[in-house]
Motif scaffolding. Sequence first.
Motif, PDB file in Angstrom:
ATOM      1  N   SER A  56       5.171  -5.586  12.475  1.00  0.00           N
ATOM      2  CA  SER A  56       3.890  -6.269  12.337  1.00  0.00           C
ATOM      3  C   SER A  56       3.030  -5.915  13.525  1.00  0.00           C
ATOM      4  O   SER A  56       3.534  -5.519  14.584  1.00  0.00           O
ATOM      5  N   GLY A  57       1.746  -6.048  13.349  1.00  0.00           N
ATOM      6  CA  GLY A  57       0.837  -5.704  14.426  1.00  0.00           C
ATOM      7  C   GLY A  57      -0.362  -6.606  14.471  1.00  0.00           C
ATOM      8  O   GLY A  57      -0.764  -7.204  13.465  1.00  0.00           O
ATOM      9  N   SER A  58      -0.928  -6.728  15.662  1.00  0.00           N
ATOM     10  CA  SER A  58      -2.155  -7.494  15.870  1.00  0.00           C
ATOM     11  C   SER A  58      -3.126  -6.644  16.668  1.00  0.00           C
ATOM     12  O   SER A  58      -2.738  -5.972  17.619  1.00  0.00           O
ATOM     13  N   ILE A  59      -4.365  -6.674  16.245  1.00  0.00           N
ATOM     14  CA  ILE A  59      -5.434  -5.963  16.944  1.00  0.00           C
ATOM     15  C   ILE A  59      -6.434  -7.014  17.420  1.00  0.00           C
ATOM     16  O   ILE A  59      -6.977  -7.771  16.613  1.00  0.00           O
ATOM     17  N   PHE A  60      -6.629  -7.083  18.719  1.00  0.00           N
ATOM     18  CA  PHE A  60      -7.515  -8.079  19.305  1.00  0.00           C
ATOM     19  C   PHE A  60      -8.762  -7.373  19.832  1.00  0.00           C
ATOM     20  O   PHE A  60      -8.673  -6.456  20.659  1.00  0.00           O
ATOM     21  N   ILE A  88       1.544  -1.438   4.126  1.00  0.00           N
ATOM     22  CA  ILE A  88       0.896  -2.480   4.925  1.00  0.00           C
ATOM     23  C   ILE A  88       0.382  -3.607   4.042  1.00  0.00           C
ATOM     24  O   ILE A  88      -0.221  -3.383   2.991  1.00  0.00           O
ATOM     25  N   LYS A  89       0.640  -4.836   4.498  1.00  0.00           N
ATOM     26  CA  LYS A  89      -0.029  -6.011   3.952  1.00  0.00           C
ATOM     27  C   LYS A  89      -0.811  -6.660   5.079  1.00  0.00           C
ATOM     28  O   LYS A  89      -0.331  -6.751   6.205  1.00  0.00           O
ATOM     29  N   LYS A  90      -2.010  -7.129   4.742  1.00  0.00           N
ATOM     30  CA  LYS A  90      -2.853  -7.743   5.763  1.00  0.00           C
ATOM     31  C   LYS A  90      -2.849  -9.251   5.597  1.00  0.00           C
ATOM     32  O   LYS A  90      -2.700  -9.783   4.491  1.00  0.00           O
ATOM     33  N   TYR A  91      -3.047  -9.957   6.712  1.00  0.00           N
ATOM     34  CA  TYR A  91      -3.154 -11.418   6.668  1.00  0.00           C
ATOM     35  C   TYR A  91      -4.363 -11.832   5.851  1.00  0.00           C
ATOM     36  O   TYR A  91      -4.286 -12.689   4.985  1.00  0.00           O
ATOM     37  N   ARG A  92      -5.486 -11.200   6.101  1.00  0.00           N
ATOM     38  CA  ARG A  92      -6.686 -11.443   5.294  1.00  0.00           C
ATOM     39  C   ARG A  92      -7.092 -10.130   4.647  1.00  0.00           C
ATOM     40  O   ARG A  92      -7.350  -9.150   5.328  1.00  0.00           O
ATOM     41  N   GLU A  94      -9.752  -9.290   3.316  1.00  0.00           N
ATOM     42  CA  GLU A  94     -11.126  -8.861   3.585  1.00  0.00           C
ATOM     43  C   GLU A  94     -11.315  -8.355   5.004  1.00  0.00           C
ATOM     44  O   GLU A  94     -12.427  -7.973   5.386  1.00  0.00           O
ATOM     45  N   SER A  95     -10.250  -8.351   5.813  1.00  0.00           N
ATOM     46  CA  SER A  95     -10.381  -7.925   7.199  1.00  0.00           C
ATOM     47  C   SER A  95     -10.725  -6.434   7.271  1.00  0.00           C
ATOM     48  O   SER A  95     -10.333  -5.647   6.415  1.00  0.00           O
ATOM     49  N   PRO A  96     -11.465  -6.026   8.323  1.00  0.00           N
ATOM     50  CA  PRO A  96     -11.907  -4.624   8.437  1.00  0.00           C
ATOM     51  C   PRO A  96     -10.770  -3.728   8.922  1.00  0.00           C
ATOM     52  O   PRO A  96     -10.822  -3.163  10.019  1.00  0.00           O
ATOM     53  N   PHE A  97      -9.768  -3.575   8.085  1.00  0.00           N
ATOM     54  CA  PHE A  97      -8.592  -2.777   8.432  1.00  0.00           C
ATOM     55  C   PHE A  97      -8.166  -2.058   7.159  1.00  0.00           C
ATOM     56  O   PHE A  97      -7.430  -2.604   6.330  1.00  0.00           O
ATOM     57  N   PRO A  98      -8.620  -0.828   6.941  1.00  0.00           N
ATOM     58  CA  PRO A  98      -8.500  -0.193   5.627  1.00  0.00           C
ATOM     59  C   PRO A  98      -7.142   0.452   5.347  1.00  0.00           C
ATOM     60  O   PRO A  98      -6.938   0.981   4.253  1.00  0.00           O
ATOM     61  N   TYR A  99      -6.207   0.398   6.279  1.00  0.00           N
ATOM     62  CA  TYR A  99      -5.004   1.220   6.176  1.00  0.00           C
ATOM     63  C   TYR A  99      -3.997   0.612   5.211  1.00  0.00           C
ATOM     64  O   TYR A  99      -3.811  -0.607   5.142  1.00  0.00           O
ATOM     65  N   THR A 100      -3.341   1.483   4.471  1.00  0.00           N
ATOM     66  CA  THR A 100      -2.430   1.055   3.413  1.00  0.00           C
ATOM     67  C   THR A 100      -0.963   1.333   3.729  1.00  0.00           C
ATOM     68  O   THR A 100      -0.085   0.700   3.155  1.00  0.00           O
ATOM     69  N   ASN A 101      -0.697   2.295   4.604  1.00  0.00           N
ATOM     70  CA  ASN A 101       0.681   2.685   4.926  1.00  0.00           C
ATOM     71  C   ASN A 101       0.817   2.913   6.427  1.00  0.00           C
ATOM     72  O   ASN A 101      -0.170   3.177   7.117  1.00  0.00           O
ATOM     73  N   VAL A 102       2.071   2.819   6.898  1.00  0.00           N
ATOM     74  CA  VAL A 102       2.317   3.022   8.314  1.00  0.00           C
ATOM     75  C   VAL A 102       3.600   3.833   8.487  1.00  0.00           C
ATOM     76  O   VAL A 102       4.540   3.731   7.683  1.00  0.00           O
ATOM     77  N   LEU A 314       4.581 -25.506   2.568  1.00  0.00           N
ATOM     78  CA  LEU A 314       4.063 -24.740   3.702  1.00  0.00           C
ATOM     79  C   LEU A 314       3.145 -23.632   3.227  1.00  0.00           C
ATOM     80  O   LEU A 314       2.133 -23.330   3.852  1.00  0.00           O
ATOM     81  N   ASN A 315       3.480 -23.014   2.079  1.00  0.00           N
ATOM     82  CA  ASN A 315       2.638 -21.933   1.560  1.00  0.00           C
ATOM     83  C   ASN A 315       1.206 -22.406   1.360  1.00  0.00           C
ATOM     84  O   ASN A 315       0.252 -21.678   1.619  1.00  0.00           O
ATOM     85  N   SER A 316       1.042 -23.666   0.850  1.00  0.00           N
ATOM     86  CA  SER A 316      -0.304 -24.164   0.586  1.00  0.00           C
ATOM     87  C   SER A 316      -1.075 -24.388   1.869  1.00  0.00           C
ATOM     88  O   SER A 316      -2.294 -24.398   1.883  1.00  0.00           O
ATOM     89  N   GLY A 317      -0.345 -24.584   2.990  1.00  0.00           N
ATOM     90  CA  GLY A 317      -1.019 -24.815   4.251  1.00  0.00           C
ATOM     91  C   GLY A 317      -1.148 -23.569   5.100  1.00  0.00           C
ATOM     92  O   GLY A 317      -1.876 -23.560   6.076  1.00  0.00           O
ATOM     93  N   LYS A 318      -0.415 -22.498   4.771  1.00  0.00           N
ATOM     94  CA  LYS A 318      -0.399 -21.294   5.596  1.00  0.00           C
ATOM     95  C   LYS A 318      -0.681 -20.070   4.721  1.00  0.00           C
ATOM     96  O   LYS A 318       0.218 -19.553   4.071  1.00  0.00           O
ATOM     97  N   PRO A 319      -1.930 -19.629   4.636  1.00  0.00           N
ATOM     98  CA  PRO A 319      -2.273 -18.508   3.759  1.00  0.00           C
ATOM     99  C   PRO A 319      -1.820 -17.176   4.333  1.00  0.00           C
ATOM    100  O   PRO A 319      -2.613 -16.328   4.697  1.00  0.00           O
ATOM    101  N   TRP A 320      -0.508 -16.972   4.400  1.00  0.00           N
ATOM    102  CA  TRP A 320       0.063 -15.741   4.942  1.00  0.00           C
ATOM    103  C   TRP A 320       0.935 -15.112   3.876  1.00  0.00           C
ATOM    104  O   TRP A 320       1.730 -15.800   3.224  1.00  0.00           O
ATOM    105  N   ASN A 321       0.812 -13.819   3.681  1.00  0.00           N
ATOM    106  CA  ASN A 321       1.502 -13.157   2.583  1.00  0.00           C
ATOM    107  C   ASN A 321       2.378 -12.043   3.133  1.00  0.00           C
ATOM    108  O   ASN A 321       1.937 -10.905   3.255  1.00  0.00           O
ATOM    109  N   PRO A 322       3.637 -12.344   3.501  1.00  0.00           N
ATOM    110  CA  PRO A 322       4.524 -11.297   4.014  1.00  0.00           C
ATOM    111  C   PRO A 322       4.924 -10.318   2.917  1.00  0.00           C
ATOM    112  O   PRO A 322       4.627 -10.533   1.733  1.00  0.00           O
TER     113      PRO A 322
END
Length: 693
Positions: A56-60, A88-92, A94-102, A314-322
Amino acid sequence: MKGNENKTIKPSGLEEASLNTTAVAPISGLYAWSEQQVREELRLDVDGRYPQMVASGSIFLNILNVNSSVHWIAKLTAEGPNTWTGIIKKYREESPFPYTNVKIQVTRGSFPGQHTAEVMFFVGGETDRTRTFGFQSPYFHSVEFEFDSEEGTVPVTTFQTHSHPDRPTFLPDETLSIAEVFKRTGFDVKLSAGNNTVSREDTGTNKKWSRQELHDAMQVYWSHFDNKPQWSLWTFFAASESEEGGHSLGGIMFDDIGPNDRQGTAIFNNSFIADPPAGDDNPTAWVQRMRFWCACHEMGHAFNLAHSWQKDILNSGKPWNPPNGPLRSEPTALSFMNYPFRPEVGPPEQFFKKFEYRFSDQELLFLRHAPENFVQMGNADWFDEHNFEQLNVSTHPDFKLELRMNRENPSFQFLEPVVFEIKLTNTSNQPQLVKKHLLSDLNGMSVMVKKDGKKVRRLLPYAKYCRLLENKVVIPGESLYESIFASVGKNGWLIDEPGYYTIQVLMQINGHMIVSNPLRLRVFPPTGYDQEFLAQDFFSEEVGRILAFDGSRYLEKGNDILRELTEKLNDHAVALHAHVALAKPLAFDYKLLDFTEESGRRGKIKIIPAQPDEARKQFTAALTEHKQLAAKTLSFIDYNEYMSSYSEFLGNQGENKEAAEVQNVLYQTLSERNVLDRVLQEIKNRREAYENK
């Protein structure tokens, strides 16, 4: 050994893995890259303890002093020595991160600090971005724990794993610490000085800990208390019992009072977790194990982990899709987050015979790879019900709890208050004894409201009621009903924007926790200028209080807003709620505590006379001019109650014929709505009573 001098003895798979990990430094952990306003992190999880084969990765980003972040995750497949690829799956999305594979390729160093990871990001099969990350730590996050205790008890922060005979045969014989549990989970654990002794005087006069008292003690005794998100946690070992659950509450993640959730947990050392079963082989070790286990359980909640069987909540409270989809409930998990007493895994002796003192793989995935704000203490809100209790909390053995709405399509106009019905059914084959006002006591339940994309919030009622403790017998198949006004509470408006919402209720019945079905609803956008303009004043504290209490003769600013709303939006559902709130205080003489100068220092009760003509006008507009809409938007339960108040008002005016006609309208309206025969019979009886006066 004659004949075997030149033989090579091949180690078993487990031994080989052990030899490999000692010969080669693990490469899993945290990697980093930075340049000017951009900082990136990579969390590689492919070896070491409990590898999840995930990156997983984070870009700040810090641009124009505005911080933003992107979070991605990928399930990995080995493509060769020290090389992995993944989708790749993104947290959001709509985030400006177009990459599909790593693709990740690690160059090992002689020491962990010399490892590097080349990460290639792809779009449509083409390499578009490459970063080389340097190894930072074998852990995914750093965290600090502080352990304090009430005078008369000792923090239980270690457990000798072979001290009790109920254990897996392969479990290592070691003195396991809480710090080590979380290190194996992926956290670089530091311990603050701690060891503060908390006075029993902080429990108040009843010598039991309330949530507020625990929160106050945390602020006073926790050396690193701060009302901001931080990787730091206070764990308190109490000698006294909980005010909330008494002897049956073993621990609680109590910190949902201040502005930052999940910073404090408490373990009640002398609760039921100190009651070993009769005939246990080592009762001292049994108690020590339960206290240790309970501490890890509550601390897991502070990291935002749900109970094993509640991950769907928890899923309803945490919109994260692993990568493998949303977290799924694990009722049979051998995890710190499950209960040893639950029938799916218990009784406790069976649970601990298989328990490896760890969190499940799904939980490790969340702790290591979810967006940081989901996990970090004091950041994202917790859903609720984070206690360790003695009894089963999955499905109630005797009852079913249902939420429903009096409409085919669960959609609401903008500004329309949300009222839903709660139904409790005795599903057993025996009569059950419950508190008579069980469903009307909002302080005795947790009503959770979640707008998609936002934090979960709990409905906090404006008032607490001290009622005579009465019981009611519910026969098999019988149901109890109540309505809940969900839009607003003393913590503000919970439903005030267009969008999709989920509501769920948790409550305790006869020592068992029960969870309702999730109720989904939609609030439509405003349809005109008047709605948008009035919303600025409507979503105020005064209007919220007036609607929640069905009116006020004191909060005149709020009443003026409701009057304007009935004039400009008279064909909208919200106008009916406003008419009710304007009618009820005018129908009867109104008592008001007067603190004007003439009333003296202590004040006096002032009687404000009823205004029957205005009350009749408002009641009619609310209840009989648009009766089908009124029944739908007010709920059948409240519509029945309001129409009864209207008839009572008319009867007090000597207009019994009109009062009977109101009950006749009520009967006709609800009979078209498939209401219980018992309710319709009560309405008929009231109608006949007015007719015979």
